[in-house]
Scaffold this motif. Structure first.
Motif, PDB file in Angstrom:
ATOM      1  N   TYR A   1      -1.681  -7.891   0.428  1.00  0.00           N
ATOM      2  CA  TYR A   1      -2.781  -7.663  -0.501  1.00  0.00           C
ATOM      3  C   TYR A   1      -3.814  -8.769  -0.407  1.00  0.00           C
ATOM      4  CZ  TYR A   1      -5.555  -7.030  -4.653  1.00  0.00           C
ATOM      5  OH  TYR A   1      -6.617  -6.863  -5.501  1.00  0.00           O
ATOM      6  N   THR A   2      -3.363 -10.035  -0.324  1.00  0.00           N
ATOM      7  CA  THR A   2      -4.298 -11.165  -0.266  1.00  0.00           C
ATOM      8  C   THR A   2      -5.183 -11.078   0.972  1.00  0.00           C
ATOM      9  OG1 THR A   2      -2.739 -12.563  -1.481  1.00  0.00           O
ATOM     10  CG2 THR A   2      -4.468 -13.677  -0.218  1.00  0.00           C
ATOM     11  N   ARG A   3      -4.592 -10.709   2.095  1.00  0.00           N
ATOM     12  CA  ARG A   3      -5.383 -10.576   3.327  1.00  0.00           C
ATOM     13  C   ARG A   3      -6.461  -9.500   3.156  1.00  0.00           C
ATOM     14  NH1 ARG A   3      -1.477 -10.193   6.756  1.00  0.00           N
ATOM     15  NH2 ARG A   3      -1.600 -12.372   7.437  1.00  0.00           N
ATOM     16  N   ARG A   4      -6.065  -8.365   2.590  1.00  0.00           N
ATOM     17  CA  ARG A   4      -7.042  -7.282   2.391  1.00  0.00           C
ATOM     18  C   ARG A   4      -8.129  -7.701   1.411  1.00  0.00           C
ATOM     19  NH1 ARG A   4      -2.255  -4.277   2.041  1.00  0.00           N
ATOM     20  NH2 ARG A   4      -2.567  -3.926  -0.203  1.00  0.00           N
ATOM     21  N   TRP A   5      -7.759  -8.449   0.368  1.00  0.00           N
ATOM     22  CA  TRP A   5      -8.734  -8.865  -0.643  1.00  0.00           C
ATOM     23  C   TRP A   5      -9.794  -9.769  -0.025  1.00  0.00           C
ATOM     24  CZ3 TRP A   5     -10.585 -13.304  -2.988  1.00  0.00           C
ATOM     25  CH2 TRP A   5     -11.269 -13.130  -4.210  1.00  0.00           C
TER      26      TRP A   5
ATOM     27  N   ASP B   1       0.853  -1.192   0.000  1.00  0.00           N
ATOM     28  CA  ASP B   1       0.000   0.000   0.000  1.00  0.00           C
ATOM     29  C   ASP B   1       0.892   1.247   0.000  1.00  0.00           C
ATOM     30  OD1 ASP B   1      -2.376   1.386  -0.060  1.00  0.00           O
ATOM     31  OD2 ASP B   1      -2.622   1.389   2.113  1.00  0.00           O
TER      32      ASP B   1
ATOM     33  N   ASP C   1     -13.415 -15.246   5.714  1.00  0.00           N
ATOM     34  CA  ASP C   1     -12.426 -15.485   6.768  1.00  0.00           C
ATOM     35  C   ASP C   1     -11.544 -16.672   6.381  1.00  0.00           C
ATOM     36  OD1 ASP C   1     -11.040 -15.418   9.146  1.00  0.00           O
ATOM     37  OD2 ASP C   1     -12.508 -16.653  10.211  1.00  0.00           O
TER      38      ASP C   1
ATOM     39  N   GLU D   1     -10.581  -9.970   3.120  1.00  0.00           N
ATOM     40  CA  GLU D   1     -11.364  -9.191   4.084  1.00  0.00           C
ATOM     41  C   GLU D   1     -12.444  -8.376   3.385  1.00  0.00           C
ATOM     42  OE1 GLU D   1      -8.431  -6.945   6.148  1.00  0.00           O
ATOM     43  OE2 GLU D   1      -7.874  -8.581   7.517  1.00  0.00           O
ATOM     44  N   GLU D   2     -12.088  -7.788   2.228  1.00  0.00           N
ATOM     45  CA  GLU D   2     -13.073  -7.007   1.473  1.00  0.00           C
ATOM     46  C   GLU D   2     -14.214  -7.888   0.956  1.00  0.00           C
ATOM     47  OE1 GLU D   2     -10.752  -5.152  -1.524  1.00  0.00           O
ATOM     48  OE2 GLU D   2      -9.766  -3.745  -0.136  1.00  0.00           O
ATOM     49  N   GLN D   3     -13.915  -9.174   0.691  1.00  0.00           N
ATOM     50  CA  GLN D   3     -14.959 -10.094   0.245  1.00  0.00           C
ATOM     51  C   GLN D   3     -15.767 -10.663   1.409  1.00  0.00           C
ATOM     52  OE1 GLN D   3     -15.081 -10.236  -3.150  1.00  0.00           O
ATOM     53  NE2 GLN D   3     -13.260  -8.917  -3.029  1.00  0.00           N
ATOM     54  N   GLY D   4     -15.315 -10.357   2.638  1.00  0.00           N
ATOM     55  CA  GLY D   4     -16.004 -10.891   3.808  1.00  0.00           C
ATOM     56  C   GLY D   4     -15.774 -12.374   4.010  1.00  0.00           C
TER      57      GLY D   4
END
Length: 291
Positions: A126-130, A77, A137, A132-135
């Protein structure tokens, strides 16, 4: 003398990047053990830096500018200026793709099917954020390499991996669930450096010439002679950035015509031009297209 600190990506993009600079007018020479390549421009000081680390060094101001993948800017980021996108890779002129991958016989058909699963990747942030954005876990773990083998052997449930064509993924008996994003190399600049007039001018010069060399890579020049009676028919077949260059051949009713075309179209275009009345067609490579 003003000197710009420029990062060159070390590793898979290194040779392709140095060749791109050569086609753009800069000669960069690397030594076997040196991280400071020589460059024939007194306004540049080059450093070899791994693409994965480039964005952090540019963001911090250690480097004024550098070339790295969009993926590594997103991973950290990083707060940097994107001066130019440059579509090339170590083997081709196409973007790379970061994809979500599972074993071929996995029951997973969509990302939501991975709830509670283990996902390995080099692109952890990035993968973690992606996800998380998709909801969704999931447990994300860093992969030190051989990522495809981990899902193939059942060590993890899925991986997020980079590919160009997907052929290597398929060859390992794996399957792409979905694409996360496309990545291309970017010339990025430190935000402080971007506000300094001479630094921004130099960075923009580099970006302009690199992009011009890349555009030329995918295009060729065409020269031909055309009788006046067939001129409009031939011109109607020719693509061009603005319009073909047309000049009268002295003392004749023939014209010399010059244009630029996508290399991939030439094998079909040349027979059509010959049929339309063009003769003496010459195809030649371009050095760069600027502007």
């Amino acid at each position: 003398m003003n000197v710009l600190q420029l990062g060159i990506p070390k590793g898979s993009l290194e040779a392709a990047t140095i060749e791109l600079f050569r086609r753009s007018g800069w000669k960069i020479t690397t030594g076997e053990r040196s991280y400071f390549p020589r460059v024939d421009d007194p306004e540049l000081r080059c450093l070899l830096v791994r693409a994965q680390e480039m964005a952090r060094y540019v963001e911090s101001g250690t480097l004024d500018a550098g070339i790295t993948g969009r993926d590594w800017v997103l991973e950290y980021d990083a707060q940097v200026e994107v001066a130019q996108e440059l579509v090339y890779s170590k083997t081709s002129l196409r973007p790379t793709r970061w994809v979500l991958v599972v074993a071929r016989d996995s029951p997973v058909q969509k990302p939501e099917d991975l709830r509670g699963a283990r996902v390995a990747t080099e692109l952890v942030g990035y993968t973690r954020r992606w996800f998380e954005e998709q909801g969704i876990d999931v447990h994300i773990e860093f992969s030190w390499g051989a990522t495809e083998a981990k899902v193939a052997e059942g060590l993890v449930d899925a991986i997020v991996e980079v590919t160009e064509t997907g052929s290597t993924i398929r060859a390992h008996g794996l399957r792409i669930v979905c694409d996360l994003f496309e990545s291309v190399p970017q010339l990025i600049a430190n935000r402080g450096a971007w506000t300094v007039g001479w630094k921004r001018q130099k960075i923009e010069q580099i970006g302009l010439l690199l992009a011009g060399a890349l555009r030329a890579e995918a295009q060729v020049g065409l020269k031909m002679n055309v009788p006046s009676a067939r001129l409009q028919e031939v011109i109607g077949l020719l693509p061009a950035i603005t319009a073909p260059t047309v000049s009268n051949l002295y003392g004749t009713d023939w014209f010399a015509v010059e244009s630029v075309a996508a290399e991939a179209t030439v094998r079909d275009l040349i027979p059509r031009l010959l049929h339309a009345g063009a003769v003496g067609i010459i195809e030649y490579p371009l050095n760069k297209i600027v502007g």
